[in-house]
Design a protein around this motif. Structure first.
Motif: not given
Length: 339
Positions: A1-4, A6-11
């Motif tokens: 998750m660290k490489k994601l 903010i948008l990808d974390k939300l998705l």
């Protein structure tokens, strides 16, 4: 998750919710609505959840992210649901000895002009005549339409209610027995006939399970009516479960091959589908292609089915895209002569 981002974390959070919803929804296939109706509600969402999870898989794969594994694993767990939702190839074995069986909810031949088009009843008749099924099972049959379907054998059962509609089975094969299950507290019903083909007796059930009474085109969900809608649909699920049990108990009294077809008013991920399919094949899964949509709406809903005894060979299955009702007709080519 660290490489994601903010948008990808939300998705991925949304993806996780949808994957969990799909996983939990699988339980609706195994839990009777008489025990816990909540899972029956969830089973209605499975087609949407499958598509949304597939979209997330494509998204993560294109971004080369391992997050695609979440939805992939959930879909693999429910692989049987994918085959019910979409079929890749059509089986085409057209034998002269095949019996063509059609199931069609004709919506009373457009008696109340739901479709703003002239001569819908005649167009339905012409379509049936063109396809010439050997066995024709009609739901929402209305006797006021004097269409000459020209079959040597038939069984028609009209329920006494304000709409005065019912069921009909027309056959080119001799009918030696017939009857009605007479669902209680319902406008819907199931009828049956025993047919003779080449000295082989076949039981055919023409069923129409309780409607959920949801019109996605007209009904707007608001806080005010949501509780009423929930209770109404929950009651319909329970009626469907009781109707399915009645059909199963009735079928257990015979020892010859049988077919169940008709309008289930529920999808292929439901408990009633699972119960009625036991010991049978879904003709669409065996020989159909595509989504097999049978209910006229923007999203692919398959709520009409043909289930055949496992000793009956399904050689072909088609859904016809003719808009003469709110349902599309379905037809299977069946070989009764297999062992």
């Amino acid at each position: 998750m660290k490489k994601l981002s903010i948008l990808d974390k939300l998705l991925f959070f949304v993806n996780s919710l949808l994957a969990t919803l799909l996983l939990v929804s699988y339980l609706g296939y195994f839990i009777s609505p008489n025990i816990f109706a909540f899972f029956s509600f969830l089973s209605l969402t499975i087609p949407f959840s499958i598509i949304l999870n597939l979209i997330f898989i494509v998204y993560w794969v294109l971004k080369l992210k391992k997050q695609f594994l979440l939805s992939t694993i959930v879909l693999l767990i429910g692989y049987q649901y994918i085959t019910k939702f979409y079929s890749l190839s059509e089986k085409k074995v057209l034998l002269t000895e095949d019996a063509k069986l059609m199931s069609y909810n004709v919506r009373m031949f457009n008696l109340y002009n739901w479709i703003d088009e002239e001569n819908i009843d005649q167009k339905i008749f012409d379509f049936i005549k063109e396809k010439s099924p050997d066995i024709l099972c009609i739901q929402e049959f209305h006797p006021s339409k004097k269409l000459n379907l020209n079959y040597p054998y038939k069984y028609v059962k009209i329920r006494t209610n304000q709409n005065n509609f019912g069921h009909a089975i027309f056959s080119k094969y001799k009918i030696i027995n017939s009857g009605s299950l007479n669902f209680s507290n319902s406008s819907n019903n199931a009828i049956f006939v025993d047919l003779i083909k080449n000295n082989d007796t076949i039981r055919v059930y023409n069923i129409h399970l309780e409607s959920l009474k949801i019109n996605p085109k007209e009904e707007t969900l608001t806080q005010k009516n949501s509780e009423k809608l929930k209770l109404r649909v929950e009651n319909a699920f329970k009626k469907q479960a009781n109707q399915a049990k009645l059909i199963i108990q009735h079928q257990e009294k015979i020892n010859h091959k049988s077919i169940i077809c008709g309008d289930f008013n529920n999808n292929a991920f439901s408990w009633v589908y699972n119960q009625l399919k036991k010991g049978k094949n879904d003709a669409f899964e065996i020989a159909g292609k595509g989504f097999g949509t049978t209910f006229y709406y923007k999203f692919p809903f398959r709520i009409d089915f043909i289930f055949t005894d496992e000793k009956i060979e399904v050689n072909n299955y088609k859904t016809y895209d003719v808009k003469y009702s709110d349902h599309f007709p379905i037809m299977a080519r069946l070989n009764f002569e297999t062992n």
